[in-house]
Design a protein around this motif. Structure first.
Motif, PDB file in Angstrom:
ATOM      1  N   ARG A 341      19.868  -6.028   9.484  1.00 22.06           N
ATOM      2  CA  ARG A 341      20.163  -5.005  10.503  1.00 22.06           C
ATOM      3  C   ARG A 341      20.600  -5.654  11.808  1.00 22.06           C
ATOM      4  N   LEU A 342      19.926  -6.744  12.197  1.00 25.66           N
ATOM      5  CA  LEU A 342      20.269  -7.414  13.456  1.00 25.66           C
ATOM      6  C   LEU A 342      21.657  -8.052  13.361  1.00 25.66           C
ATOM      7  N   ASN A 344      24.014  -6.961  11.419  1.00 25.76           N
ATOM      8  CA  ASN A 344      24.935  -5.816  11.402  1.00 25.76           C
ATOM      9  C   ASN A 344      25.256  -5.356  12.822  1.00 25.76           C
ATOM     10  N   LEU A 345      24.261  -5.454  13.679  1.00 29.15           N
ATOM     11  CA  LEU A 345      24.458  -5.034  15.074  1.00 29.15           C
ATOM     12  C   LEU A 345      25.325  -6.030  15.848  1.00 29.15           C
TER      13      LEU A 345
ATOM     14  N   LEU B 168      15.428  -2.337  18.265  1.00 33.71           N
ATOM     15  CA  LEU B 168      16.857  -2.669  18.342  1.00 33.71           C
ATOM     16  C   LEU B 168      17.513  -2.617  16.955  1.00 33.71           C
ATOM     17  N   ALA B 169      16.748  -3.050  15.942  1.00 32.62           N
ATOM     18  CA  ALA B 169      17.300  -3.105  14.589  1.00 32.62           C
ATOM     19  C   ALA B 169      17.628  -1.727  14.025  1.00 32.62           C
ATOM     20  N   ASN B 170      17.092  -0.670  14.653  1.00 35.65           N
ATOM     21  CA  ASN B 170      17.404   0.689  14.182  1.00 35.65           C
ATOM     22  C   ASN B 170      18.796   1.135  14.616  1.00 35.65           C
ATOM     23  N   LEU B 171      19.349   0.477  15.623  1.00 35.80           N
ATOM     24  CA  LEU B 171      20.647   0.900  16.158  1.00 35.80           C
ATOM     25  C   LEU B 171      21.778   0.526  15.206  1.00 35.80           C
ATOM     26  N   GLU B 172      22.890   1.193  15.381  1.00 39.54           N
ATOM     27  CA  GLU B 172      24.084   0.909  14.570  1.00 39.54           C
ATOM     28  C   GLU B 172      25.180   0.405  15.506  1.00 39.54           C
ATOM     29  N   PRO B 173      26.045  -0.497  15.023  1.00 40.96           N
ATOM     30  CA  PRO B 173      27.133  -0.961  15.901  1.00 40.96           C
ATOM     31  C   PRO B 173      28.160   0.158  16.137  1.00 40.96           C
ATOM     32  N   PRO B 174      28.731   0.189  17.326  1.00 37.16           N
ATOM     33  CA  PRO B 174      29.713   1.251  17.603  1.00 37.16           C
ATOM     34  C   PRO B 174      31.070   0.950  16.967  1.00 37.16           C
TER      35      PRO B 174
END
Lengths: 380, 362
Positions: A341-342, A344-345, B168-174
């Motif tokens: 997830r990190l 991916n961000l 933070l890990a719950n967020l998605e990239p824009p």
């Protein structure tokens, strides 16, 4: 003026109907089945749901429990699904179930192995259930801890809730809420987890007690494996979920028991062009020495011992983190640090390819900054 | 004492904010692909841009002094145009009010009173909205200031008490689906703001600069949308994405010590928002109705308008699939495009052409 008066009378009449509270549709507290704990087990025909509900008459009587000596009653319902099983609550008890007061939701090992998604879905959809209820896997059948006699005049669910919540405070168990568990299940790359709870006989009393038995890890909503106390603790440090707890570490001058005052974990992944990633994990832990057993009796607790304790604590924590990563991440392929997830961000375009070979293509370096702030009441 | 039909710019935009924010609170993602989670955190930037672009026709109609209404221009064209436009805007106000009522019923029957028969509650709310609308714009503005303060406090409470759960890990990239999707998302967000069309008739009743107020409103509302969705995503992650009412799912998690489950109190504030939205649409609808009705209906206009609103509500009440289909079909966007872009632009252009022709003939 006359029209105004008529309007006012009509409005007041309408208001009167709104003020009435007792109707056939309203549910009084005494008509409620206040559920304290829920246990779900898999059976050949579907599921068995065990409810521990407040005996409102016994609970209302203060210190007078019911004839069984408890303030709760047990109800068992069977059905092909949880929803179907619980649809019979009103018919069987004459009461309307209230799930929003429930403290713990347990599921049996067999259900965990078969898959939890369908069973948990009911609690995410039904309006009076709460999404932040604590969940745990029972060591064997969920019915056992829900039905267990903990020998107290408070509901068994309260004791189990304390054990689960307290586990997090002690840094010994990974208490998790239903919504968080579902979040980790839904993402596809994370590894969902929850504590394992069992019951043991109390040594001197004719009662049982709930005990934590490590952590259960899930893959696609099914039980993948379980891990013991040490790995659970290491995972809590890695996930930045340690609030407090005790550490025992042996140094050059003696053995130290330290209380964790604070712990903070930061994870920063870097993805290189060759597809390999490096994850830097930094753990900053501050402790207080609560017990010291010197190697020689003359040794006092001074600055040298504090430095020795910090070095011992650092070594202990580094070993714990490395062991945890070695087993959970590299061996069991559990992404406990949420690295996918990190990444991916940070690198959205490369994340999908990385996630596929994450466990082979990641080097993790765990750095520990261990500080001993105080040496018990004396200070330094 | 100030006329109860006029209002300060600050109060007017408070009404707009309160009226619009209930659509955010009860927002349902009917098409997840159209609203990527990662984009919602930065949607305020294109929202402001789309809001400015969409408001250009309105600003052209209002003119530099902001003292005109759409009907100042239509009257110069022909009485028939005035009546036609007024009729369309009345229908638009009725549609928006009905959608609000259905959405509110859906919310209440999903999270609070499951499967309950809420039609009497909606009828009661409509009755209350009629009374509020009849009091005028200024009292509505004062009420909105109070409601807005309550909203601010409740959002701050929810944000502060769930901050510890933010990951933070719950967020998605824009921008995962490209800039086009983000722009589309921003347009959808603006298109759900049917209230903006009310500036076309209310501008002369607003004291202060409508343009400045509108820009400030856009910025504040855009930031609110982005902040709310970022907190929801950061706390609830993929779980929240699967919830029908995302913000409500977050309010359920908020707690301080032994004080928990304040979602019921927060829902009470949302009831006030819905009430304001209904009353505002009825008030504006009545102004439009006055322009197209053969006889001036006066205060009866609010009651008259509440009837089709209730009728439309009954049509969709309890039929979530049909309602979701209507939302997905782009009906809201179409209504918005006609009311805020199509008609104002057409009227402004026609009036300009007519004016130039008249000047050329002279």
């Amino acid at each position: 003026m006359k029209r105004k008066a008529v309007c006012m009378i009509l409005a007041l009449t309408a208001l009167l109907t709104a003020l009435s509270g007792c109707g056939p549709q309203s549910v009084e507290l005494s008509d409620r089945l206040i559920v304290e704990a829920i246990g779900i087990d898999k059976t050949d025909a579907g599921v068995l749901v065990t409810l521990q509900a407040l005996d409102t008459h016994a609970a209302g009587a203060g210190s007078d429990p019911n004839e069984q000596g408890q303030v709760t009653r047990l109800y068992r319902f069977s059905g092909e699904s949880v929803g179907q099983a619980l649809s019979g609550v009103r018919a069987a008890t004459g009461l309307t179930p209230l799930y929003s007061q429930a403290r713990v939701l347990l599921f049996g090992r067999s259900l965990a192995e078969a898959g939890l998604a369908e069973a948990l879905d009911f609690f995410l959809r039904v309006c009076n259930a709460r999404s932040d209820i604590l969940i745990a896997m029972a060591e064997s059948a969920a019915e056992d801890p829900v039905a267990a006699d903990f020998g107290a005049t408070v509901p068994g669910a309260v004791i189990m809730e304390d054990v689960l919540n307290g586990s997090l405070r002690d840094g010994m168990g990974a208490a998790v809420k239903l919504y968080d568990f579902m979040n980790l299940t839904y993402t596809g790359t994370d590894t969902a987890f929850c504590p394992v709870i069992g019951i043991r006989e109390q040594a001197l009393e004719d009662a049982q007690k709930p005990v934590l038995q490590g952590t259960a890890f899930f893959e696609n909503g099914r039980l993948a494996f379980t891990a013991g106390e040490d790995l659970t603790r290491g995972m809590l440090f890695l996930k930045d979920r340690v609030e407090t707890g005790a550490i025992r570490a042996a140094g050059e001058n003696g053995t130290y028991t330290m209380r964790i005052i604070s712990s903070e974990t930061k994870i920063s992944p870097t993805l290189y062009e060759n597809g390999r990633a490096n994850a830097r994990i930094r753990v900053k832990t501050v402790c207080d020495i609560t017990e010291f057993t010197p190697k020689d009796d003359a040794c006092r607790l001074g600055e040298a011992e504090a430095a020795d304790a910090a070095a011992a604590g650092k070594a202990w924590l580094e070993a714990l983190l490395n062991d945890t990563l070695s087993v959970l991440f590299y061996e069991k392929h559990a992404d406990i640090c949420r690295l996918a997830r990190l990444v991916n961000l940070k690198y959205p375009r490369l994340a999908a390819a990385y996630a596929e070979r994450m466990f082979e293509a990641t080097d993790i370096t765990a750095e520990v900054e261990f500080t001993v702030r105080r040496t018990g009441k004396e200070g330094i | 004492m100030r006329d109860k039909g006029s209002v300060s710019a600050a109060q007017f935009f408070c009404v707009l904010f309160v009226s619009r924010i209930i659509a955010l609170f009860t927002f349902i993602i009917t098409d997840a692909a159209a609203y990527p989670a990662g984009d919602r955190g930065i949607v305020f930037l294109p929202f402001i841009l789309a809001g400015v672009l969409c408001a250009v026709p309105v600003l052209l109609v209002l003119g530099r002094k902001e003292d005109r209404t759409l009907f100042t221009l239509t009257e110069r064209l022909s009485p028939a145009v005035t009546k036609g436009a007024a009729l369309i805007y009345t229908a638009g106000a009725v549609w928006s009010a009905a959608v609000s009522a259905v959405r509110f019923e859906l919310f209440m029957s999903t999270v609070m009173y499951t499967e309950a028969f809420l039609t009497p509650l909606i009828a009661l709310m409509l009755g209350a909205a009629v009374l509020i609308a009849a009091r005028g714009l200024e009292p509505m503005g004062r009420m909105s200031v109070g409601v807005l303060a309550l909203i601010a406090v409740s959002l701050a409470y929810v944000g502060a008490t769930t901050a510890g759960e933010f990951e933070l890990a719950n967020l998605e990239p824009p921008l995962q689906s490209g800039v086009g999707t983000l722009l589309k998302e921003a347009f959808f967000a603006v298109a759900r703001t049917s209230e903006l069309a009310t500036m076309l008739i209310l501008a002369p009743r607003i004291h202060g600069s409508v343009k400045k107020g509108y820009l400030l409103w856009l910025a504040l509302f855009g930031l609110t949308i982005s902040a709310v969705f970022t907190v929801i995503l950061g706390v609830t992650g993929a779980y929240g994405e699967r919830q029908m009412f995302q913000l409500y799912s977050l309010t359920v998690l908020s707690r301080i010590g032994v004080i928990e489950r304040l979602d019921s109190l927060i829902c009470a504030i949302w009831v006030l928002c819905s009430l304001t939205r209904l009353a505002f649409h009825l008030y504006v609808g009545a102004l439009y109705l006055e322009k197209c009705a053969p006889v001036k209906p006066g205060a009866k206009a609010y009651i008259l308008l509440s009837l089709p609103v209730f009728g439309l509500y009954l049509l969709f009440s309890g039929k979530i699939v049909r309602f979701a289909d209507v939302l997905r079909s782009g009906a809201n966007e179409a209504v918005f495009s006609v009311l805020l872009i199509g008609i104002p632009l057409a009227v402004w252009a026609a009036e300009k052409i007519k004016y130039r022709k008249r000047r050329a003939a002279a």
